[in-house]
Design an enzyme around this catalytic site. Structure first.
Site, PDB file in Angstrom:
ATOM      1  N   ASP A 134     -38.555  -4.366  54.432  1.00 48.14           N
ATOM      2  CA  ASP A 134     -39.542  -6.211  53.494  1.00 48.14           C
ATOM      3  C   ASP A 134     -39.337  -6.729  54.449  1.00 48.14           C
ATOM      4  O   ASP A 134     -40.441  -7.483  53.982  1.00 48.14           O
ATOM      5  CB  ASP A 134     -39.269  -5.707  51.916  1.00 48.14           C
ATOM      6  CG  ASP A 134     -39.360  -3.794  51.126  1.00 48.14           C
ATOM      7  OD1 ASP A 134     -40.225  -3.470  52.068  1.00 48.14           O
ATOM      8  OD2 ASP A 134     -39.855  -4.627  50.227  1.00 48.14           O
ATOM      9  N   LYS A 169     -21.715  -6.445  55.178  1.00 52.84           N
ATOM     10  CA  LYS A 169     -20.846  -7.738  54.372  1.00 52.84           C
ATOM     11  C   LYS A 169     -19.447  -7.313  54.505  1.00 52.84           C
ATOM     12  O   LYS A 169     -18.929  -7.639  53.190  1.00 52.84           O
ATOM     13  CB  LYS A 169     -21.128  -8.094  53.279  1.00 52.84           C
ATOM     14  CG  LYS A 169     -21.488  -9.158  52.558  1.00 52.84           C
ATOM     15  CD  LYS A 169     -22.163 -10.495  53.575  1.00 52.84           C
ATOM     16  CE  LYS A 169     -22.111 -11.583  52.591  1.00 52.84           C
ATOM     17  NZ  LYS A 169     -22.241 -12.462  53.593  1.00 52.84           N
ATOM     18  N   ASP A 226     -27.032 -12.033  55.811  1.00 47.08           N
ATOM     19  CA  ASP A 226     -27.350 -12.988  55.206  1.00 47.08           C
ATOM     20  C   ASP A 226     -27.626 -13.406  56.555  1.00 47.08           C
ATOM     21  O   ASP A 226     -28.873 -14.176  56.684  1.00 47.08           O
ATOM     22  CB  ASP A 226     -25.806 -13.808  54.714  1.00 47.08           C
ATOM     23  CG  ASP A 226     -25.006 -13.513  55.194  1.00 47.08           C
ATOM     24  OD1 ASP A 226     -24.282 -13.055  56.070  1.00 47.08           O
ATOM     25  OD2 ASP A 226     -24.013 -14.627  54.252  1.00 47.08           O
ATOM     26  N   TYR A 261     -27.492   2.650  45.087  1.00 47.17           N
ATOM     27  CA  TYR A 261     -28.835   3.404  44.484  1.00 47.17           C
ATOM     28  C   TYR A 261     -27.705   4.462  43.773  1.00 47.17           C
ATOM     29  O   TYR A 261     -29.230   4.662  42.383  1.00 47.17           O
ATOM     30  CB  TYR A 261     -29.540   3.195  44.945  1.00 47.17           C
ATOM     31  CG  TYR A 261     -30.677   1.905  45.706  1.00 47.17           C
ATOM     32  CD1 TYR A 261     -30.282   1.169  45.098  1.00 47.17           C
ATOM     33  CD2 TYR A 261     -31.670   2.118  46.906  1.00 47.17           C
ATOM     34  CE1 TYR A 261     -31.137  -0.160  45.475  1.00 47.17           C
ATOM     35  CE2 TYR A 261     -32.362   0.644  47.217  1.00 47.17           C
ATOM     36  CZ  TYR A 261     -31.645  -1.010  46.112  1.00 47.17           C
ATOM     37  OH  TYR A 261     -32.302  -1.377  46.869  1.00 47.17           O
ATOM     38  N   ASP A 303     -33.639  -1.844  52.594  1.00 49.74           N
ATOM     39  CA  ASP A 303     -34.766  -2.522  51.328  1.00 49.74           C
ATOM     40  C   ASP A 303     -35.315  -3.216  51.505  1.00 49.74           C
ATOM     41  O   ASP A 303     -36.303  -3.819  51.959  1.00 49.74           O
ATOM     42  CB  ASP A 303     -33.726  -1.533  50.386  1.00 49.74           C
ATOM     43  CG  ASP A 303     -34.738  -0.996  49.439  1.00 49.74           C
ATOM     44  OD1 ASP A 303     -36.538  -1.762  49.564  1.00 49.74           O
ATOM     45  OD2 ASP A 303     -35.011  -1.070  48.004  1.00 49.74           O
TER      46      ASP A 303
END
Length: 361
Positions: free
Chosen positions: A251, A191, A223, A142, A247
Site C-alpha cells: 500500500d 522483524k 521499519d 491474519y 499488506d
C-alpha cells in the site's frame, strides 16, 4: 481456446472496475483470437445480503470449476457491525485459503508520464522504479488464533502470528524464481530483532537462497524497509515478506506510483489458477459516480492472461495500451495533473480498449 473465469464483482466500486476489466478483456480476446467464458458469482456484502454468508458454497463450487478468478472489492460501512465470521472480507480470505493461493504478487511501477503525480521529490522519481512485492498470503497473523476475553484489568484481545518452515520455503522459492526473470535481487523484509517468527523466516530464507546463487539476497527490518522505499525505491527489485508486512508495504508503494488505483495483484498457489484483483478497497463513496480508476483491475486482468493462461502477448498489449493513454495525457481524477485531460471510469476504459492491438510491447 476458451478460458473459464469466475467473476466476483463484490461491493462498492467493485462492479464498476470489474466491468471495465471485462470490456478490455473482450477487446483483447477478439484481437488475439481466444474466448473467455464469464461466470458471475456472489461474494462479500452483496453475497451476505442475498444469501446470509460472504462466501456461499455456490461461489466456491463455481470457482473450483473455473480457470481463474477476477475479483473486484468487498466491504463497506453497511456491514461493519456484522460478526467477524460474516464480514465481507471473509470472502477474499476464504477464497485464498480454499485455493491455497499462498503467493501474492503486487507489482508497483512508476509510469514516467505520471511522475508528477507521485508525492516523492523530482530527484527521486527521475530514477523511476519497478518493484514487485511477493507477499505470503495464507499464513501469519491474519490466519492465526484470535480471541477476545475478559482479563483481570479489563477486556483483552490477541492475534497470534505463526509460520512453519514449509510455508516460508515455498514463498521464498516463488520470490527467487521471480527475481531470476527480473533484475536478480531479493530483499527479504522481517522483524528478526524482535519476533521469533521473523527469526525463523530469516533463517529459512537464507537456506533457500542457496538454491539460487545467481540471485542477490539482502535482509531488511520492516521499519527500515518502509523508510528506504520512500528514500530510494529504485534500489528494490523483488521484496519478499510476510502477510501483514506485505499488506502494509504494498500500500505504501502504491501511493509512490501516484495512486492506489493503479496497482494490480495476482494470488496464486502451485498451479495455474489464481485470484486477480486490484489492491484498493471497495471505496463506497465513489461507487456509481464514474470516478474510480479501473487501471489496477485492468492490469490484474492482464496478469491473469499472462500467469494463468499463458497469453503473454495479449497481456503486453494491455500494458502498452495503458501507457499509450498516459502518453496522450488522459487521467482519472486520482492522478490528474494540470496539463492532462480529465476522464471518468468508462471513458478511460474505452480509450484503453481502443488501443489494444497486436505487435506491441
Amino acid at each position: 481456446m476458451t478460458y473459464k473465469v469466475a467473476v466476483a464483482k463484490g461491493d462498492g466500486v467493485g462492479p464498476e472496475v470489474v466491468d471495465s476489466a471485462m470490456s478490455v478483456l473482450d477487446k483483447v480476446s477478439s484481437v488475439f483470437e481466444f474466448e473467455i467464458e464469464y461466470r458471475e458469482v456472489l461474494v462479500g456484502g452483496a453475497a451476505y445480503d442475498r444469501m446470509g454468508t460472504p462466501l456461499p458454497k455456490e461461489t466456491l463450487d463455481m470457482v473450483k470449476d473455473s480457470d481463474s478468478v477476477l475479483f473486484g472489492a468487498v466491504g463497506g460501512s453497511k456491514w461493519d457491525n456484522l460478526p467477524h465470521e460474516s464480514r465481507p472480507e471473509k470472502a477474499i480470505l476464504g477464497l485464498r485459503k480454499t485455493l491455497d493461493a499462498y503467493s501474492n504478487l503486487r507489482p508497483g511501477i512508476l509510469y514516467p508520464q505520471l511522475k508528477d503525480a507521485s508525492p516523492l521529490k523530482n530527484h527521486i522519481v527521475e530514477k523511476g522504479f519497478d518493484i514487485c512485492v511477493v507477499r505470503e498470503l495464507v499464513g501469519g497473523i491474519y490466519f492465526g488464533r484470535k480471541r477476545t476475553w475478559e482479563g483481570e484489568s479489563g477486556e483483552m484481545a490477541e492475534d497470534v502470528e505463526g509460520y512453519s518452515r514449509s510455508e516460508i520455503e515455498r514463498i521464498a522459492r516463488k520470490a527467487f524464481q521471480l527475481a531470476q526473470l527480473r533484475r536478480r535481487k531479493v530483499t527479504s523484509v522481517d522483524k528478526a530483532n524482535v519476533l521469533h517468527t521473523s527469526r525463523l523466516w530469516r533463517k529459512v530464507v537464507q537456506e533457500v537462497h542457496g538454491e539460487y546463487p545467481e540471485v542477490d539476497l539482502e535482509h531488511m527490518y520492516i521499519d527500515n524497509a518502509c523508510m528506504q522505499v520512500v528514500r530510494d525505491p529504485s534500489q528494490f527489485d523483488v521484496i519478499l515478506t510476510s502477510n501483514i508486512f506485505g499488506d502494509i508495504l504494498s500500500d505504501e508503494i502504491s501511493m509512490l506510483t501516484g495512486s492506489i488505483g493503479l496497482l494490480p495483484s495476482a494470488s496464486m498457489g502451485d498451479g495455474k489458477k489464481g485470484i486477480y484483483e486490484p489492491i484498493h478497497g471497495s471505496a463506497p463513496d465513489l461507487a456509481g459516480k464514474d470516478r474510480v480508476n479501473p487501471i489496477g483491475t485492468i492490469l490484474s486482468a492482464g496478469m491473469m492472461l499472462e500467469h494463468s493462461f499463458g497469453e503473454i502477448e495479449a497481456a503486453r498489449s494491455i500494458e502498452y495500451a495503458i501507457k499509450k493513454v498516459f502518453e496522450e495525457k488522459y487521467h482519472t481524477e486520482d492522478v490528474f495533473m494540470e496539463d492532462g485531460k480529465l476522464v471518468g471510469t468508462k471513458e478511460i476504459t474505452r480509450l484503453i480498449a481502443m488501443n489494444i492491438e497486436k505487435g506491441t510491447n
